[in-house]
Design a protein around this motif. Structure first.
Motif, PDB file in Angstrom:
ATOM      1  N   MET A   6       0.825  -1.205   0.000  1.00 31.84           N
ATOM      2  CA  MET A   6       0.000   0.000   0.000  1.00 31.84           C
ATOM      3  C   MET A   6       0.861   1.258   0.000  1.00 31.84           C
ATOM      4  O   MET A   6       1.917   1.304   0.622  1.00 31.84           O
ATOM      5  N   VAL A   8       0.437   5.485   0.602  1.00 31.22           N
ATOM      6  CA  VAL A   8      -0.337   6.654   0.985  1.00 31.22           C
ATOM      7  C   VAL A   8       0.183   7.838   0.176  1.00 31.22           C
ATOM      8  O   VAL A   8       1.368   8.176   0.257  1.00 31.22           O
ATOM      9  N   TYR A  85      -2.462  -1.265  -3.455  1.00 34.10           N
ATOM     10  CA  TYR A  85      -3.446  -0.298  -2.974  1.00 34.10           C
ATOM     11  C   TYR A  85      -2.797   1.078  -2.876  1.00 34.10           C
ATOM     12  O   TYR A  85      -1.593   1.206  -2.645  1.00 34.10           O
ATOM     13  N   VAL A  87      -3.828   5.056  -1.120  1.00 34.64           N
ATOM     14  CA  VAL A  87      -4.744   5.873  -0.326  1.00 34.64           C
ATOM     15  C   VAL A  87      -4.403   7.336  -0.546  1.00 34.64           C
ATOM     16  O   VAL A  87      -3.246   7.736  -0.384  1.00 34.64           O
ATOM     17  N   GLN A  88      -5.391   8.128  -0.914  1.00 41.28           N
ATOM     18  CA  GLN A  88      -5.214   9.575  -1.003  1.00 41.28           C
ATOM     19  C   GLN A  88      -5.618  10.214   0.314  1.00 41.28           C
ATOM     20  O   GLN A  88      -6.713   9.980   0.814  1.00 41.28           O
ATOM     21  N   THR A  89      -4.745  11.018   0.891  1.00 42.06           N
ATOM     22  CA  THR A  89      -5.090  11.791   2.081  1.00 42.06           C
ATOM     23  C   THR A  89      -4.658  13.233   1.881  1.00 42.06           C
ATOM     24  O   THR A  89      -3.732  13.515   1.129  1.00 42.06           O
ATOM     25  N   HIS A  95      -7.885  14.214   7.453  1.00 45.08           N
ATOM     26  CA  HIS A  95      -8.117  12.781   7.311  1.00 45.08           C
ATOM     27  C   HIS A  95      -7.362  12.017   8.399  1.00 45.08           C
ATOM     28  O   HIS A  95      -6.154  12.174   8.563  1.00 45.08           O
ATOM     29  N   ILE A 100      -7.702   4.018   7.901  1.00 42.95           N
ATOM     30  CA  ILE A 100      -7.256   3.294   6.700  1.00 42.95           C
ATOM     31  C   ILE A 100      -7.490   1.790   6.795  1.00 42.95           C
ATOM     32  O   ILE A 100      -7.988   1.180   5.831  1.00 42.95           O
ATOM     33  N   MET A 103     -11.030   1.034   5.914  1.00 40.62           N
ATOM     34  CA  MET A 103     -11.304   1.224   4.489  1.00 40.62           C
ATOM     35  C   MET A 103     -10.814   0.023   3.694  1.00 40.62           C
ATOM     36  O   MET A 103     -11.480  -0.436   2.754  1.00 40.62           O
ATOM     37  N   LEU A 104      -9.661  -0.496   4.068  1.00 43.63           N
ATOM     38  CA  LEU A 104      -9.130  -1.684   3.399  1.00 43.63           C
ATOM     39  C   LEU A 104     -10.049  -2.884   3.627  1.00 43.63           C
ATOM     40  O   LEU A 104     -10.325  -3.657   2.696  1.00 43.63           O
ATOM     41  N   LYS A 159      -9.586   8.662  -0.174  1.00 37.50           N
ATOM     42  CA  LYS A 159     -10.012   7.549  -1.010  1.00 37.50           C
ATOM     43  C   LYS A 159      -8.978   6.425  -0.998  1.00 37.50           C
ATOM     44  O   LYS A 159      -7.768   6.681  -1.013  1.00 37.50           O
ATOM     45  N   LEU A 160      -9.475   5.201  -1.015  1.00 36.58           N
ATOM     46  CA  LEU A 160      -8.640   4.011  -1.172  1.00 36.58           C
ATOM     47  C   LEU A 160      -8.932   3.404  -2.533  1.00 36.58           C
ATOM     48  O   LEU A 160     -10.094   3.255  -2.919  1.00 36.58           O
TER      49      LEU A 160
END
Length: 247
Positions: A6, A8, A85, A87-89, A95, A100, A103-104, A159-160
């Motif tokens: 993942m 970020v 994966y 993730v937008q933060t 956020h 997270i 969300m996953l 968003k993930l």
């Protein structure tokens, strides 16, 4: 293949006042779970250097491209480095990275390709009122129909995405105003990706003061529907999913 699945991605423009504490919280929360990338979007302050001192990877863009352009660069980095994966933060501390893992889990349980961290879905006390709330409610109603699922926070920047969405967004992520939220969701759905939301608890931004006046909200709604119209009339691309069927 990267040892951590993942990434970020944090788009940041002149966030030197808050980026240090935000990165400290994020890196602590995702240690062992994700890598962290800061996309300094043409910053003219110390944003990039503070991020490097924090030990995260930094893409230092020479020009300010906006959130959409910065996120496209981030997704391209994720695609090229084999992340499963992304993730937008935000860089302003709104956020909560502790959300997270949930969300996953939501993505794995629902089979979604994109999971939105939704502010207005029953968790926490984050709220907007007046004209801004009306504008966001209208957008949510329209985007819920377009995406075929109930959405309450279509302008969330939390968003993930999975590998299928990463590959798509590395080539197709729109750079226009609100393209990173509204138009990106439409693009995802038009390419057969599933969008879902998860209630999350968000906080007020750590720096800056947002405006919620009537004129600003009216402009938000007008620009949002312009972005939506562009997305719905955009011809389908020939993007090939080299990653195959996804998960």
């Amino acid at each position: 293949m990267n040892p951590l699945p993942m990434l970020v991605i944090i788009p940041a423009w002149n966030e030197e006042a808050v980026i240090g504490p935000v990165l400290a919280e994020i890196t602590s929360a995702v240690r062992g779970l994700a890598d962290v990338l800061v996309v300094s979007d043409g910053s003219t302050d110390a944003t990039a250097s503070i991020a490097r001192e924090a030990g995260v990877v930094v893409l230092d863009l020479p020009l300010n491209l906006g959130v959409g352009g910065a996120m496209r660069a981030g997704y391209l980095y994720a695609a090229r480095n084999g992340y499963e994966y992304a993730v937008q933060t935000d860089a302003d501390g709104q956020h909560n990275p502790a959300e997270i893992p949930a969300m996953l889990e939501c993505m794995r349980e629902t089979g979604a390709d994109v999971v939105i961290g939704a502010r207005f879905a029953g968790k926490g006390d984050y709220a907007v009122r007046g004209p801004r709330q009306w504008a966001m409610n209208v957008l949510s109603l329209v985007l819920s129909r377009v995406c075929g699922t109930r959405l309450t926070d279509t302008t969330s920047g939390f968003k993930l995405t999975n590998r299928r969405a990463i590959h798509l967004f590395s080539q197709e992520y729109p750079a226009e105003y609100l393209g990173d939220t509204i138009e990106a969701l439409v693009i995802a759905v038009r390419h057969g990706l599933a969008v879902r939301q998860l209630p999350v608890q968000m906080r007020q931004r750590a720096g800056g003061t947002p405006s919620h006046g009537f004129l600003k909200s009216a402009r938000l709604l007008a620009r949002a529907f312009l972005a939506l119209g562009i997305a719905l009339t955009r011809p389908r691309s020939s993007v090939r999913n080299r990653e195959g069927g996804g998960e």
